[in-house]
Each structure stands twice: as C-alpha cells, then as structure tokens.
Design a protein around this motif. Structure first.
Motif, PDB file in Angstrom:
ATOM      1  N   ARG A 100       0.761  -1.208   0.125  1.00 29.79           N
ATOM      2  CA  ARG A 100      -0.001   0.120  -0.015  1.00 29.79           C
ATOM      3  C   ARG A 100       0.809   1.278   0.017  1.00 29.79           C
ATOM      4  N   GLU A 103       1.940   1.644  -3.423  1.00 30.63           N
ATOM      5  CA  GLU A 103       0.880   2.317  -4.316  1.00 30.63           C
ATOM      6  C   GLU A 103       0.585   3.597  -4.058  1.00 30.63           C
ATOM      7  N   LYS A 104       0.493   4.048  -2.716  1.00 23.64           N
ATOM      8  CA  LYS A 104       0.302   5.560  -2.440  1.00 23.64           C
ATOM      9  C   LYS A 104       1.401   6.533  -3.230  1.00 23.64           C
ATOM     10  N   ARG A 105       2.642   6.055  -2.982  1.00 21.47           N
ATOM     11  CA  ARG A 105       3.939   6.819  -3.630  1.00 21.47           C
ATOM     12  C   ARG A 105       3.528   6.896  -5.155  1.00 21.47           C
ATOM     13  N   GLU A 108       0.786   9.429  -6.042  1.00 18.25           N
ATOM     14  CA  GLU A 108       1.488  10.853  -5.870  1.00 18.25           C
ATOM     15  C   GLU A 108       2.409  11.258  -6.883  1.00 18.25           C
ATOM     16  N   THR A 114      -5.001  10.954  -3.927  1.00 16.23           N
ATOM     17  CA  THR A 114      -5.349   9.881  -2.860  1.00 16.23           C
ATOM     18  C   THR A 114      -5.598  10.184  -1.376  1.00 16.23           C
ATOM     19  N   THR A 115      -5.572   9.331  -0.563  1.00 14.72           N
ATOM     20  CA  THR A 115      -5.828   9.920   0.806  1.00 14.72           C
ATOM     21  C   THR A 115      -4.663  10.248   1.275  1.00 14.72           C
ATOM     22  N   TRP A 117      -2.011   9.991   4.121  1.00 16.81           N
ATOM     23  CA  TRP A 117      -1.539   8.544   4.581  1.00 16.81           C
ATOM     24  C   TRP A 117       0.135   8.661   5.270  1.00 16.81           C
ATOM     25  N   GLU A 175      -4.146   5.828   7.308  1.00 13.62           N
ATOM     26  CA  GLU A 175      -4.893   6.757   6.114  1.00 13.62           C
ATOM     27  C   GLU A 175      -6.051   7.445   7.032  1.00 13.62           C
ATOM     28  N   ASN A 258      -8.326   5.082  -4.118  1.00 12.53           N
ATOM     29  CA  ASN A 258      -7.844   4.021  -3.100  1.00 12.53           C
ATOM     30  C   ASN A 258      -6.970   3.101  -3.258  1.00 12.53           C
ATOM     31  N   GLU A 259      -7.304   2.298  -4.189  1.00 10.03           N
ATOM     32  CA  GLU A 259      -6.111   1.072  -4.509  1.00 10.03           C
ATOM     33  C   GLU A 259      -6.165   0.960  -5.961  1.00 10.03           C
TER      34      GLU A 259
END
Ligand code: AMP
Length: 368
Positions: A100, A103-105, A108, A114-115, A117, A175, A258-259
């Motif tokens: 996760r 994925e967030k990176r 961005e 995205t959320t 986190w 998050e 989200n994902e």
C-alpha cells in the motif's frame, strides 16, 4: 497457443472461459486442488513459489499471467530471469499493487489524488500518524490485505490500542477516513502494441469490506474523464500490458484513488454480458498482442456478488434476464461463490429489477 495462469481462482476460470472461443488453451498453477479454474482448465497443483512448476508453466505457455495480486513477485521475476518467460501484466505493477505504501507513492508521483497517509511500523509511529492525520482513520496492513481483511477503523485512543494489538506485527499504513458519497472503479486494457481500451466507470457498493454490487455505466461524464485519465497515467507509466483496475472514493464530485489491482477485477464482471467485449477477453487480447475489442456498454448493467452460499439456482433464474455465474466453490462465510448480472435498456429499469433481486437474495445494500 497456451496461456499460463498463476492462480486458478474464479478470475482464472473466467479468463479461460473467455479464451476458448478465441482458440486458446490454458494451464493453471494453484496450491488448491479444488481451485475454480481447475474445473475448466488443466491445473498444476503446488505453491506459487515452486520454481519447478513455474518452469513447467513457462515452458508450455506462450505467456504467463496471474489471477491473484498476492502472487509472490520474486518468484515471477525468477521464472522470467531463468526461463525467459513473458509475464503480463508487468511484475513492477504487480509489486506496486502488493504494497500500500508503494501504491500511494505511485499515485502521488503520477499526480493522482489519494488519501493522506503515513507508513506505520511502531506504536510511536502510529501515535504520530494519528496526531498528523487525525481521526477517524483506517489502519491497514501494507501487504496481503483484500476484501477488507487486515484493516481497522480508529476513532479513539482505545481503538488505536486494539488495532495495534491486532495488526501491529506487520508493517502498516494509517490513512484518513474518507466520508465518501460513493465508490467507483475504472477498468482498462493496454495491449502489447500500446493500444488502449477503457470501460465505462463502475459504481460499487461494499459491505464489510467486500464488494456486493456494481452498476455500470456510472456517474457523470467528468468522473469518467478524470478516472480514465488517471488510469491511462498508470498504464503508460508501466508500459502496461493487460487489464488494470483503479478504485476510487468519490467525495463532493472529486475522485480519490483508494487502490489499484493489476488484473481483471470483480467490479468488471458485468462486462461479460454488459459490454461489447468482456474484461477477460480483452485481457487475453492485450497480453497476446491481438487487437483489443470495443469496450462500450451494451445497456445498463448490475452485478450482484453471491457471497457465502449459492442461492437456489432455479429461484435466481426465474428472474427474467438474469445471468448466473457459479464458481463451483464450497460455501464459506464471506467467500465469493458466484455472481449474477442483469443488463437492461435503461438505468431506471435496471435499478427497479436490481432492487427486486437484492430483496430476493436478502442482500442489504442500496443501489449506488
Ligand atoms: P480496501 O481493501 O482498501 O479496498 O478497502 C475495502 C473497503 O473498505 C473500501 O472499498 C471502502 O468501502 C472501505 N474503506 C477502505 N479504506 C477507507 C477509507 N480510508 N475511508 C473510508 N472507507 C474506506
């Protein structure tokens, strides 16, 4: 031409069923002898890390794909390195979807909203993340989370303690909680030659972290445009081959990623009857370098997941126009054992018929 599928769940099964009319053969690998795809395609039984079996798969197949996002990326890298196996979608996309934080990176970096986190690997880091992001929030395991597993909502200090005690053995991510108006997903394919095919946006309803209902097409045009632009960024970033899915929260008309799932997706099952070409067929076309099929909707579709226990077949089929997919799995609480789809000429008719079907199936969700 034989396609190797690492994982023989219902997604592998539906891939094989979509591939036979195209003249394709399949060979699957799965730890379970009872895996759903094993009923429709030859199955090698063993661990996803079994390099001997992966080698058999690599030797006998034109291309390898996977039907589960937690297949160990290291094993696939090894089989690609040692035996020159062609693996689609790219292992880099699989690896990003497995963590996760990665994925967030990625979101961005690609400027996909995205959320907020923070990575969490100690009690102190959790306290700092909560202080920074606030409550309510969600604590999630970085890896191996699916269908709402490995997650906890945090509203109070006591929740944080309990969540840490339950999940703290694994690396985590905290998050913000998104009070979303609805959830949506977009599915699209990129072929070996770079051709893109993007499906209409799907509106999704989850219960207990598990997808219950998808309606498509969904939402205004500008949501579709934004979602398609974000999906295209990810597809191009990885020079992706195959089907990719992005899931969103929608809050005040804004899409918040989200994902992602580097594979065919539950929210795309409606495409079997409800789109010009199904996500399964387009995944195969994409990874084999064949022209993609049209992705437009043939009407207004609803897909209801059958969870835990298959309802009586005759009662379901008594609803005119219902398409039933039984995955041939043993019943178990919270297990996806099948799905059914309705395709109607108007959204109003689809919603009315879906409401009746949900009531009959005692699925307590509202149409998005
Ligand atoms: P996930 O495994 O991250 O897809 O989460 C499963 C479901 O839990 C999502 O589809 C949402 O319904 C809910 N959920 C997960 N994360 C959040 C969040 N940050 N805020 C609100 N709901 C969430």
């Amino acid at each position: 031409m034989t396609v190797g599928i690492v994982g023989a769940g219902q997604l592998g099964r539906m891939l094989a069923l979509a591939g036979y009319p195209l003249g394709l053969d399949f060979l699957c690998l799965d730890p379970s002898r009872e895996a759903p795809a094993g009923a429709v395609a030859p199955l090698l039984t063993g661990a996803f890390t079994d390099l001997r079996l992966l080698r058999v798969l690599a030797r006998r197949c034109e291309v390898l794909t996977f039907d589960w996002e937690n297949v160990p990326a290291a094993s696939l890298r090894e089989v690609a390195r040692l035996h020159g196996a062609r693996i689609c979608p790219p292992i880099a996309a699989l690896a990003a979807g497995q963590d996760r934080v990665a994925e967030k990176r990625l979101f961005e970096r690609l400027k996909i909203p995205t959320t907020r986190w923070r990575a969490v690997s100690s009690r102190a880091e959790l306290a700092r993340a909560i202080a920074r992001i606030g409550v309510p929030g969600m604590l999630k395991t970085r890896r191996l989370g699916y269908d709402g597993k490995g997650q906890a909502v945090i509203r109070t200090g006591a929740d944080a303690e309990r969540a840490w005690d339950r999940l703290g053995r694994a690396p985590l991510l905290y998050e913000e909680w998104v009070p979303f108006d609805c959830e949506a997903s977009i599915i699209g394919a990129r072929s070996r030659g770079g051709e893109l095919g993007i499906y209409p946006l799907c509106g999704n309803v989850h219960g207990g972290g598990i997808l219950r209902l998808t309606c498509a097409p969904f939402g205004p045009r500008r949501w579709q445009r934004a979602a398609a632009a974000y999906l295209t960024r990810v597809l191009e970033h990885f020079r992706y081959t195959g089907i990719l899915t992005l899931e969103f929260f929608v809050r005040r008309g804004r899409l918040i990623a989200n994902e992602m799932a580097p594979r065919v997706h539950n929210s795309g099952h409606w495409t079997i009857e409800g789109a010009a070409t199904s996500q399964f067929e387009n995944h195969l076309r994409a990874i084999l370098g064949l022209p993609l099929g049209a992705t437009h909707a043939l009407g207004h579709s609803a897909m209801i997941n059958l969870i835990g226990l298959m309802p009586p077949r005759a009662a379901l089929l008594a609803h005119p126009g219902v398409h039933l997919h039984d995955y041939g799995k043993r019943p178990r609480p919270d297990r996806k054992v099948g799905h059914c789809t309705l395709v109607e000429p108007s959204a109003a008719r689809r919603d009315a018929r879906t409401a009746r079907l949900l009531e009959d199936l005692a699925v307590g969700v509202r149409i998005p």
